[in-house]
Design a protein around this motif. Structure first.
Motif, PDB file in Angstrom:
ATOM      1  N   LYS A  52       0.781  -1.184  -0.267  1.00 51.63           N
ATOM      2  CA  LYS A  52      -0.035  -0.202  -0.224  1.00 51.63           C
ATOM      3  C   LYS A  52       0.936   1.338  -0.085  1.00 51.63           C
ATOM      4  O   LYS A  52       0.601   2.139  -0.645  1.00 51.63           O
ATOM      5  CB  LYS A  52      -0.873   0.024   1.193  1.00 51.63           C
ATOM      6  CG  LYS A  52      -1.862   1.170   1.254  1.00 51.63           C
ATOM      7  CD  LYS A  52      -2.816   1.080   2.498  1.00 51.63           C
ATOM      8  CE  LYS A  52      -2.273   1.104   3.962  1.00 51.63           C
ATOM      9  NZ  LYS A  52      -3.173   1.367   4.845  1.00 51.63           N
ATOM     10  N   LYS A  53       1.890   1.235   0.868  1.00 51.22           N
ATOM     11  CA  LYS A  53       2.785   2.403   0.962  1.00 51.22           C
ATOM     12  C   LYS A  53       3.564   2.654  -0.469  1.00 51.22           C
ATOM     13  O   LYS A  53       3.468   3.946  -0.766  1.00 51.22           O
ATOM     14  CB  LYS A  53       3.844   2.161   1.963  1.00 51.22           C
ATOM     15  CG  LYS A  53       4.699   3.259   2.149  1.00 51.22           C
ATOM     16  CD  LYS A  53       5.866   2.882   3.253  1.00 51.22           C
ATOM     17  CE  LYS A  53       6.886   4.083   3.447  1.00 51.22           C
ATOM     18  NZ  LYS A  53       7.887   3.751   4.382  1.00 51.22           N
ATOM     19  N   PHE A  54       4.099   1.640  -1.145  1.00 48.13           N
ATOM     20  CA  PHE A  54       4.687   2.017  -2.509  1.00 48.13           C
ATOM     21  C   PHE A  54       3.454   2.511  -3.458  1.00 48.13           C
ATOM     22  O   PHE A  54       3.652   3.058  -4.381  1.00 48.13           O
ATOM     23  CB  PHE A  54       5.588   0.637  -2.797  1.00 48.13           C
ATOM     24  CG  PHE A  54       6.094   0.815  -4.322  1.00 48.13           C
ATOM     25  CD1 PHE A  54       6.948   1.983  -4.450  1.00 48.13           C
ATOM     26  CD2 PHE A  54       5.651   0.224  -5.220  1.00 48.13           C
ATOM     27  CE1 PHE A  54       7.437   2.286  -5.906  1.00 48.13           C
ATOM     28  CE2 PHE A  54       6.305   0.297  -6.545  1.00 48.13           C
ATOM     29  CZ  PHE A  54       7.205   1.361  -6.618  1.00 48.13           C
ATOM     30  N   GLY A  55       2.276   1.604  -3.342  1.00 51.50           N
ATOM     31  CA  GLY A  55       1.203   1.677  -4.329  1.00 51.50           C
ATOM     32  C   GLY A  55       0.671   3.318  -4.226  1.00 51.50           C
ATOM     33  O   GLY A  55       0.598   3.881  -5.373  1.00 51.50           O
ATOM     34  N   GLU A  56       0.818   3.786  -3.071  1.00 54.15           N
ATOM     35  CA  GLU A  56       0.412   5.460  -2.981  1.00 54.15           C
ATOM     36  C   GLU A  56       1.272   6.191  -3.644  1.00 54.15           C
ATOM     37  O   GLU A  56       1.194   7.282  -4.206  1.00 54.15           O
ATOM     38  CB  GLU A  56       0.223   5.628  -1.432  1.00 54.15           C
ATOM     39  CG  GLU A  56      -0.166   7.254  -1.222  1.00 54.15           C
ATOM     40  CD  GLU A  56      -0.423   7.639   0.051  1.00 54.15           C
ATOM     41  OE1 GLU A  56      -0.520   8.681   0.449  1.00 54.15           O
ATOM     42  OE2 GLU A  56      -0.647   6.781   0.952  1.00 54.15           O
ATOM     43  N   LYS A  57       2.613   5.970  -3.305  1.00 54.04           N
ATOM     44  CA  LYS A  57       3.871   6.695  -3.771  1.00 54.04           C
ATOM     45  C   LYS A  57       3.654   6.498  -5.363  1.00 54.04           C
ATOM     46  O   LYS A  57       3.924   7.502  -6.095  1.00 54.04           O
ATOM     47  CB  LYS A  57       5.054   5.942  -3.398  1.00 54.04           C
ATOM     48  CG  LYS A  57       6.513   6.490  -3.852  1.00 54.04           C
ATOM     49  CD  LYS A  57       7.660   5.839  -3.281  1.00 54.04           C
ATOM     50  CE  LYS A  57       8.897   6.491  -4.126  1.00 54.04           C
ATOM     51  NZ  LYS A  57      10.223   5.731  -3.536  1.00 54.04           N
ATOM     52  N   ILE A  58       3.660   5.328  -5.914  1.00 52.39           N
ATOM     53  CA  ILE A  58       3.771   5.311  -7.515  1.00 52.39           C
ATOM     54  C   ILE A  58       2.501   5.742  -8.163  1.00 52.39           C
ATOM     55  O   ILE A  58       2.579   6.400  -9.240  1.00 52.39           O
ATOM     56  CB  ILE A  58       3.837   3.849  -7.942  1.00 52.39           C
ATOM     57  CG1 ILE A  58       4.334   3.565  -9.353  1.00 52.39           C
ATOM     58  CG2 ILE A  58       2.731   2.903  -7.601  1.00 52.39           C
ATOM     59  CD1 ILE A  58       4.826   2.273  -9.765  1.00 52.39           C
ATOM     60  N   GLY A  59       1.395   5.930  -7.344  1.00 50.40           N
ATOM     61  CA  GLY A  59       0.010   6.495  -7.881  1.00 50.40           C
ATOM     62  C   GLY A  59       0.166   8.001  -7.856  1.00 50.40           C
ATOM     63  O   GLY A  59      -0.109   8.475  -9.004  1.00 50.40           O
ATOM     64  N   PHE A  60       0.810   8.640  -6.872  1.00 50.50           N
ATOM     65  CA  PHE A  60       0.810   9.955  -7.066  1.00 50.50           C
ATOM     66  C   PHE A  60       1.956  10.512  -7.937  1.00 50.50           C
ATOM     67  O   PHE A  60       1.933  11.244  -8.675  1.00 50.50           O
ATOM     68  CB  PHE A  60       1.320  10.464  -5.574  1.00 50.50           C
ATOM     69  CG  PHE A  60       2.057  11.785  -5.639  1.00 50.50           C
ATOM     70  CD1 PHE A  60       1.430  13.031  -5.866  1.00 50.50           C
ATOM     71  CD2 PHE A  60       3.586  12.203  -5.222  1.00 50.50           C
ATOM     72  CE1 PHE A  60       1.900  14.192  -5.752  1.00 50.50           C
ATOM     73  CE2 PHE A  60       4.044  13.479  -5.474  1.00 50.50           C
ATOM     74  CZ  PHE A  60       3.359  14.574  -5.632  1.00 50.50           C
ATOM     75  N   ILE A  61       3.128   9.611  -8.184  1.00 50.18           N
ATOM     76  CA  ILE A  61       4.142  10.206  -9.027  1.00 50.18           C
ATOM     77  C   ILE A  61       3.733   9.821 -10.490  1.00 50.18           C
ATOM     78  O   ILE A  61       3.770  10.762 -11.645  1.00 50.18           O
ATOM     79  CB  ILE A  61       5.502   9.193  -8.923  1.00 50.18           C
ATOM     80  CG1 ILE A  61       6.180   9.782  -7.464  1.00 50.18           C
ATOM     81  CG2 ILE A  61       6.350   9.547  -9.914  1.00 50.18           C
ATOM     82  CD1 ILE A  61       7.230   8.824  -7.261  1.00 50.18           C
ATOM     83  N   ALA A  62       2.941   8.749 -10.597  1.00 46.19           N
ATOM     84  CA  ALA A  62       2.464   8.736 -12.042  1.00 46.19           C
ATOM     85  C   ALA A  62       1.314   9.615 -12.482  1.00 46.19           C
ATOM     86  O   ALA A  62       1.444  10.435 -13.570  1.00 46.19           O
ATOM     87  CB  ALA A  62       1.596   7.323 -12.253  1.00 46.19           C
ATOM     88  N   ILE A  63       0.541  10.100 -11.484  1.00 51.85           N
ATOM     89  CA  ILE A  63      -0.718  11.193 -11.812  1.00 51.85           C
ATOM     90  C   ILE A  63       0.070  12.612 -11.977  1.00 51.85           C
ATOM     91  O   ILE A  63      -0.377  13.108 -12.980  1.00 51.85           O
ATOM     92  CB  ILE A  63      -1.592  10.931 -10.756  1.00 51.85           C
ATOM     93  CG1 ILE A  63      -2.342  10.055 -10.870  1.00 51.85           C
ATOM     94  CG2 ILE A  63      -2.562  12.432 -10.935  1.00 51.85           C
ATOM     95  CD1 ILE A  63      -3.463   9.483  -9.290  1.00 51.85           C
ATOM     96  N   ALA A  64       1.155  12.844 -11.213  1.00 51.69           N
ATOM     97  CA  ALA A  64       1.824  14.274 -11.445  1.00 51.69           C
ATOM     98  C   ALA A  64       2.422  14.160 -12.689  1.00 51.69           C
ATOM     99  O   ALA A  64       2.557  15.295 -13.381  1.00 51.69           O
ATOM    100  CB  ALA A  64       2.862  14.237 -10.373  1.00 51.69           C
ATOM    101  N   ASN A  65       3.113  13.125 -13.062  1.00 49.39           N
ATOM    102  CA  ASN A  65       3.633  12.658 -14.354  1.00 49.39           C
ATOM    103  C   ASN A  65       2.756  13.018 -15.494  1.00 49.39           C
ATOM    104  O   ASN A  65       3.033  13.695 -16.576  1.00 49.39           O
ATOM    105  CB  ASN A  65       4.314  11.509 -14.405  1.00 49.39           C
ATOM    106  CG  ASN A  65       5.226  11.345 -15.964  1.00 49.39           C
ATOM    107  OD1 ASN A  65       5.992  11.680 -16.133  1.00 49.39           O
ATOM    108  ND2 ASN A  65       4.468  10.448 -16.695  1.00 49.39           N
TER     109      ASN A  65
END
Length: 296
Positions: A52-65
């Motif tokens: 979950k922790k990494f999922g939130e991180k990758i989700g934020f970075i992907a959407i910002a990207n």
């Protein structure tokens, strides 16, 4: 720049005539690994059942990207290769599958570079690192093969995706306990571009960002689900999550299509807000947590 366009168009024309049809069909299939549906699915699966922790991180970075890519697309407004006079034959998409939006930089390339570089950097499994690196290379190539992007589009897109992933990953880790402020900073930073580059793609990306931030905030405060579940519950989570996303993605669009001949961009923002919010803030209510120990 005109000389670069002409050189790349001639190169792509020769490539199109040289490659057999089955390669183009394979490229049409593989290119979806940089597309919206698969990227959302990958992030959701990581978030729901793996980490979950990494999922939130990758989700934020992907959407910002995604937001950055759409800002740049709206600023440069470059035509796609097949939109240039005499080069319509470069496009391999059948019928109504033709991509919309502008060409530079390549969104699929930037998305796949950000996602798969993060996966390669954060997971220890060698096979997963290899698959991620292969996809990071293959997706940009498919965009050129099917005639929807110039080579410089995919090169710049890939470099930007990796750069965004490295920079935001560093900031996310450094300010993890105060990451909500990082989310708010990106929301504020991107807000003026709703008026500067008011494109459909930007409204989609901004909707994802707003839904993600609200959804993850609700999850942390009221749910706090666990990834420690059985294989059976993992499968149930994936099914529940994907069905929910499809309902909001396809169902809401079908409903809007009954009302509007051309759906206003603000409704695209609302639709993708609901998709991200449902994936991060609604579906997790079904999951196992301290408040819901019998959840899936």
């Amino acid at each position: 720049m005109e000389g670069l366009f002409n050189f790349e168009l001639d190169l792509m024309d020769k490539l199109s005539r040289l490659l057999p049809e089955f390669i183009k069909q394979l490229a049409l299939l593989l290119t979806e690994f940089g597309g919206q549906t698969i990227i959302i699915g990958i992030i959701g699966i990581i978030y729901w059942i793996i980490d979950k922790k990494f999922g939130e991180k990758i989700g934020f970075i992907a959407i910002a990207n995604v937001g950055l890519n759409n800002i740049l697309k709206g600023c440069f407004m470059e035509k796609r290769p097949f939109q240039h006079d005499g080069y319509a034959h470069l496009e391999a998409f059948p019928g109504e599958g033709s991509p919309s939006g502008t060409s530079f930089p390549s969104g699929h390339s930037q998305n796949s570079a950000a996602i798969y570089s993060l996966v390669a950097m954060n997971f220890k499994q060698k096979w997963l690192k290899i698959v991620s690196i292969v996809l990071l290379i293959i997706v940009p190539l498919t965009r050129v093969i099917i005639g929807v992007h110039f080579p410089h589009d995919v090169l710049v897109g890939s470099l930007l995706g990796i750069g965004v992933a490295v920079l935001l990953s560093h900031l996310y880790n450094k300010y993890y306990e105060k990451r909500q402020y990082l989310y708010i900073a990106v929301i504020i930073l991107y807000l003026p571009f709703m008026f500067i580059v008011p494109t459909k793609d930007f409204f989609v990306g901004y909707g994802l960002l707003l839904g993600f931030v609200l959804g993850t905030t609700i999850e942390r405060r009221y749910i706090n689900f666990s990834n420690d579940v059985s294989w059976k519950k993992m499968i149930l989570r994936i099914l529940a999550g994907l069905v929910t996303i499809l309902v909001f993605k396809a169902g809401f669009k079908a409903l809007l299509s009954l009302i509007f001949d051309d759906i206003p961009y603000i409704f695209d923002l609302i639709r993708y807000f609901l998709i991200a919010f449902a994936a991060t803030g609604l579906v997790p209510f079904l999951f196992k947590s301290e408040k819901n120990p019998k959840g899936i």
